[in-house]
Design a protein around this motif. Structure first.
Motif, PDB file in Angstrom:
ATOM      1  N   ARG A 163     -72.677-108.162  41.269  1.00  0.00           N
ATOM      2  CA  ARG A 163     -72.005-107.131  41.804  1.00  0.00           C
ATOM      3  C   ARG A 163     -70.655-106.787  41.052  1.00  0.00           C
ATOM      4  N   ARG A 164     -70.128-107.790  40.594  1.00  0.00           N
ATOM      5  CA  ARG A 164     -68.719-107.612  39.882  1.00  0.00           C
ATOM      6  C   ARG A 164     -68.790-106.737  38.957  1.00  0.00           C
ATOM      7  N   PHE A 165     -69.897-106.681  38.107  1.00  0.00           N
ATOM      8  CA  PHE A 165     -69.948-105.909  37.019  1.00  0.00           C
ATOM      9  C   PHE A 165     -69.818-104.274  37.607  1.00  0.00           C
ATOM     10  N   TRP A 166     -70.545-104.033  38.674  1.00  0.00           N
ATOM     11  CA  TRP A 166     -70.470-102.751  39.250  1.00  0.00           C
ATOM     12  C   TRP A 166     -69.173-102.044  39.538  1.00  0.00           C
ATOM     13  N   ASP A 167     -68.280-103.066  39.988  1.00  0.00           N
ATOM     14  CA  ASP A 167     -66.914-102.703  40.349  1.00  0.00           C
ATOM     15  C   ASP A 167     -66.236-102.391  39.112  1.00  0.00           C
ATOM     16  N   ILE A 168     -66.583-103.119  37.909  1.00  0.00           N
ATOM     17  CA  ILE A 168     -65.715-102.623  36.765  1.00  0.00           C
ATOM     18  C   ILE A 168     -66.298-101.410  36.146  1.00  0.00           C
ATOM     19  N   PHE A 169     -67.795-101.361  36.210  1.00  0.00           N
ATOM     20  CA  PHE A 169     -68.125-100.026  35.752  1.00  0.00           C
ATOM     21  C   PHE A 169     -67.745 -98.742  36.653  1.00  0.00           C
ATOM     22  N   ASP A 170     -67.379 -98.714  37.930  1.00  0.00           N
ATOM     23  CA  ASP A 170     -66.927 -97.786  38.774  1.00  0.00           C
ATOM     24  C   ASP A 170     -65.387 -97.437  38.086  1.00  0.00           C
ATOM     25  N   HIS A 171     -64.816 -98.149  37.416  1.00  0.00           N
ATOM     26  CA  HIS A 171     -63.475 -97.825  36.981  1.00  0.00           C
ATOM     27  C   HIS A 171     -63.989 -97.003  35.520  1.00  0.00           C
ATOM     28  N   LEU A 172     -64.747 -97.357  34.776  1.00  0.00           N
ATOM     29  CA  LEU A 172     -65.228 -96.550  33.612  1.00  0.00           C
ATOM     30  C   LEU A 172     -65.853 -95.344  33.975  1.00  0.00           C
ATOM     31  N   TRP A 173     -66.633 -95.236  35.276  1.00  0.00           N
ATOM     32  CA  TRP A 173     -67.276 -94.059  35.717  1.00  0.00           C
ATOM     33  C   TRP A 173     -66.010 -93.072  35.905  1.00  0.00           C
ATOM     34  N   LEU A 174     -64.968 -93.525  36.633  1.00  0.00           N
ATOM     35  CA  LEU A 174     -63.991 -92.518  36.893  1.00  0.00           C
ATOM     36  C   LEU A 174     -63.200 -91.997  35.764  1.00  0.00           C
ATOM     37  N   VAL A 175     -63.278 -92.966  34.751  1.00  0.00           N
ATOM     38  CA  VAL A 175     -62.513 -92.553  33.268  1.00  0.00           C
ATOM     39  C   VAL A 175     -63.321 -91.368  32.692  1.00  0.00           C
ATOM     40  N   PHE A 176     -64.861 -91.556  32.710  1.00  0.00           N
ATOM     41  CA  PHE A 176     -65.714 -90.465  32.287  1.00  0.00           C
ATOM     42  C   PHE A 176     -65.713 -89.560  32.787  1.00  0.00           C
ATOM     43  N   SER A 177     -65.532 -89.419  34.244  1.00  0.00           N
ATOM     44  CA  SER A 177     -65.611 -88.200  35.024  1.00  0.00           C
ATOM     45  C   SER A 177     -64.289 -87.559  34.953  1.00  0.00           C
ATOM     46  N   LEU A 178     -63.197 -87.991  34.639  1.00  0.00           N
ATOM     47  CA  LEU A 178     -62.044 -87.476  34.484  1.00  0.00           C
ATOM     48  C   LEU A 178     -61.886 -86.856  33.048  1.00  0.00           C
ATOM     49  N   VAL A 179     -62.563 -87.260  31.953  1.00  0.00           N
ATOM     50  CA  VAL A 179     -62.763 -86.790  30.550  1.00  0.00           C
ATOM     51  C   VAL A 179     -63.726 -85.461  30.730  1.00  0.00           C
ATOM     52  N   THR A 180     -64.537 -85.732  31.617  1.00  0.00           N
ATOM     53  CA  THR A 180     -65.267 -84.511  31.888  1.00  0.00           C
ATOM     54  C   THR A 180     -64.725 -83.203  32.456  1.00  0.00           C
ATOM     55  N   VAL A 181     -63.489 -83.549  33.411  1.00  0.00           N
ATOM     56  CA  VAL A 181     -63.011 -82.592  33.978  1.00  0.00           C
ATOM     57  C   VAL A 181     -62.017 -81.955  33.025  1.00  0.00           C
ATOM     58  N   ILE A 182     -61.344 -82.689  32.248  1.00  0.00           N
ATOM     59  CA  ILE A 182     -60.407 -82.115  31.070  1.00  0.00           C
ATOM     60  C   ILE A 182     -61.297 -81.368  30.132  1.00  0.00           C
ATOM     61  N   PHE A 183     -62.444 -81.507  29.926  1.00  0.00           N
ATOM     62  CA  PHE A 183     -63.489 -80.729  29.067  1.00  0.00           C
ATOM     63  C   PHE A 183     -63.691 -79.497  29.755  1.00  0.00           C
ATOM     64  N   PHE A 184     -63.856 -79.791  31.104  1.00  0.00           N
ATOM     65  CA  PHE A 184     -64.131 -78.417  31.770  1.00  0.00           C
ATOM     66  C   PHE A 184     -62.952 -77.358  31.768  1.00  0.00           C
ATOM     67  N   VAL A 185     -61.666 -77.953  31.902  1.00  0.00           N
ATOM     68  CA  VAL A 185     -60.650 -77.025  31.837  1.00  0.00           C
ATOM     69  C   VAL A 185     -60.394 -76.548  30.392  1.00  0.00           C
ATOM     70  N   SER A 186     -60.492 -77.277  29.389  1.00  0.00           N
ATOM     71  CA  SER A 186     -60.771 -76.792  28.111  1.00  0.00           C
ATOM     72  C   SER A 186     -61.647 -75.604  27.560  1.00  0.00           C
ATOM     73  N   ASP A 187     -62.903 -75.718  28.357  1.00  0.00           N
ATOM     74  CA  ASP A 187     -63.751 -74.767  28.312  1.00  0.00           C
ATOM     75  C   ASP A 187     -63.188 -73.669  28.911  1.00  0.00           C
ATOM     76  N   ALA A 188     -62.597 -73.680  30.163  1.00  0.00           N
ATOM     77  CA  ALA A 188     -61.819 -72.540  30.811  1.00  0.00           C
ATOM     78  C   ALA A 188     -60.773 -71.792  29.696  1.00  0.00           C
ATOM     79  N   ASN A 189     -60.133 -72.667  29.177  1.00  0.00           N
ATOM     80  CA  ASN A 189     -59.040 -72.031  28.259  1.00  0.00           C
ATOM     81  C   ASN A 189     -59.720 -71.419  26.983  1.00  0.00           C
ATOM     82  N   VAL A 190     -60.703 -71.899  26.476  1.00  0.00           N
ATOM     83  CA  VAL A 190     -61.446 -71.318  25.424  1.00  0.00           C
ATOM     84  C   VAL A 190     -62.216 -69.985  25.974  1.00  0.00           C
TER      85      VAL A 190
END
Length: 450
Positions: A163-190
């Motif tokens: 289970r400790r691995f999944w706690d670490i993975f959740d942090h990476l998941w949040l980072v990947f999700s944040l990058v996705t949001v940034i890309f979404f905003v970038s697409d809106a600017n485009v």
């Protein structure tokens, strides 16, 4: 021959759903690789002596390597998916997985699988920023999610991830999700930049059409008055096609074929005018404007103007983007507010500015749209991460990470069992083959002795 046809038909109906799915995914993948500049749909025809005799575009032919790659990957993944099912539920899980994998083909045989066209409605050759159709993207996302889910389940089983691995993975998941949001905003600017780009393109086209109308009127005046001796009359025949093209062309051509300086606009047939030729043309056009639109003195002796008429127009303010260029060392800014028959003094510097601006906007647009293809590739990678996230839920649901040690590494044990069994079968086969050859040899010797 007659009995083979139903078999071929059944096999075709069974495989149709899988092939349509993969072909649609391959089209979408090719569209994005072409947009990113990493794939080409062009081809060349060579003569026997090695010379190039022709060429063109063949998207369907260039699709074959990508389709073959996807087909091989899917074939390789099928056994691993069955192994994933076995890891989760032993034989029952493997049977359920096989049933799910065969379900599209069985539904196709029953005529219950929806008909999906294997080819998209359109394919953009060299389409920068084109992401392909929805069906192809969904196919790739489904493949990526399943791949991420299956690989993660097998890794959890083989590496005894807790289970400790999944706690670490959740942090990476949040980072990947944040990058996705940034890309979404970038697409809106485009999207906003695209609207600005389209508006700028229309401004240039309308400005070119406005000046073209006045140039053609001047050309008709030259013809009616037999003034072919004027350099400006000769200039109208050359600049006509330039302005006509700019009235309809897209802004991405302004940086390559359209003139971006006053010297080029005062030139003709692709050749820029010399400073002396420019001066001559401007003086002749000034005389034409003075004749067609004479200046009228008003009651106030210090105030004079030209009244607008059908032949003398005040240039709309939306077209006034640059001041007139110096004439004999002076810049007459009042020209842009006067009614004239041919407003070359304000419109030519404006068009030169607009072409330069649109060329820069076109370069920015191409760069932004190419980055959309790379963002699409990230979304595909994010789909794999999503599959891993779903695998985490599956692990918690089945308590896969809480199993005792003797229940872990099911996948490795099954693979070892398959390899061992296969090796034994091959060894047994070779042993029986050797005994058979010895028997043949002994029989052959006995026959010749007799």
């Amino acid at each position: 021959m007659g009995s083979s046809r139903p078999v071929n038909l059944i096999l075709k109906q069974f495989l149709q759903s899988y092939l349509s799915f993969l072909i649609r995914a391959a089209w979408s993948l090719q569209q994005n690789l072409v947009g990113a500049g990493h794939w080409s749909t062009s081809f060349l025809q060579f003569a026997p002596d090695g010379g190039v005799v022709g060429g063109g575009w063949a998207p369907a032919a260039s699709l074959m390597p990508l389709l073959g790659l996807l087909f091989v990957l899917v074939l390789i993944s099928f056994p691993f998916l069955v192994l994933t099912g076995y890891v989760l539920g032993r034989k029952k899980g493997a049977v359920i997985t096989i049933t799910i994998l065969l379900l599209p083909g069985l539904l196709g045989l029953a005529g219950l699988w929806p008909t999906i066209s294997p080819t998209p409605a359109a394919f953009e050759v060299g389409g920068v920023g084109i992401l392909g159709d929805v069906a192809g993207t969904i196919s790739l996302i489904a493949l990526a999610v399943v791949a991420g889910w299956s690989v993660t389940i097998l890794l959890v089983d083989c590496l005894r991830i807790r289970r400790r691995f999944w706690d670490i993975f959740d942090h990476l998941w949040l980072v990947f999700s944040l990058v996705t949001v940034i890309f979404f905003v970038s697409d809106a600017n485009v999207a906003q930049h695209d609207r600005d780009y389209a508006e700028a393109e229309r401004d240039t086209q309308r400005a070119s059409a406005y000046l073209l109308k006045q140039v053609d009127a001047y050309g008709q005046w030259c013809h009616n008055n037999s003034r072919s001796d004027l350099l400006s009359c000769y200039w109208t025949s050359g600049v006509h096609q330039t302005l006509l093209n700019a009235s309809f062309e897209e802004a991405n051509l302004f940086g390559t074929v359209e003139p971006k300086s006053s010297a080029q606009l005062y030139g003709w047939y692709g050749r820029p005018a010399t400073p002396q030729q420019i001066l001559t043309i401007r003086k002749e056009l000034a005389a034409y404007n003075q004749m067609m639109c004479p200046v009228i003195k008003m009651t106030n002796p210090n105030w004079q103007q030209t009244l607008p008429t059908r032949h003398c127009e005040m240039t709309p303010a939306v077209f006034l983007r640059a001041w007139p260029e110096p004439l004999q060392g002076k810049v007459d800014k009042d020209l842009c507010g006067s009614a004239v028959a041919l407003d070359s003094e304000c419109m030519i510097p404006t068009l030169a500015y607009l072409h330069q601006r649109d060329s820069a906007l076109a370069n920015r647009s191409e760069s932004e749209h190419r980055s959309k293809n790379y963002r699409w590739m990230y979304y595909l990678f994010f789909s794999c991460v999503l599959g891993a996230k779903l695998a985490g839920s599956t692990v918690r649901l089945t308590a896969l990470d809480e199993r005792p040690d003797h229940e872990t590494r099911r996948g490795i044990r099954v693979l070892c069992h398959i390899v061992t069994t296969g090796f034994r079968m091959i060894r047994s086969l070779l042993h029986h083959l050797a005994r058979f050859l010895k028997w043949i040899k002994a029989k052959w010797r006995w026959k010749h002795r007799a």
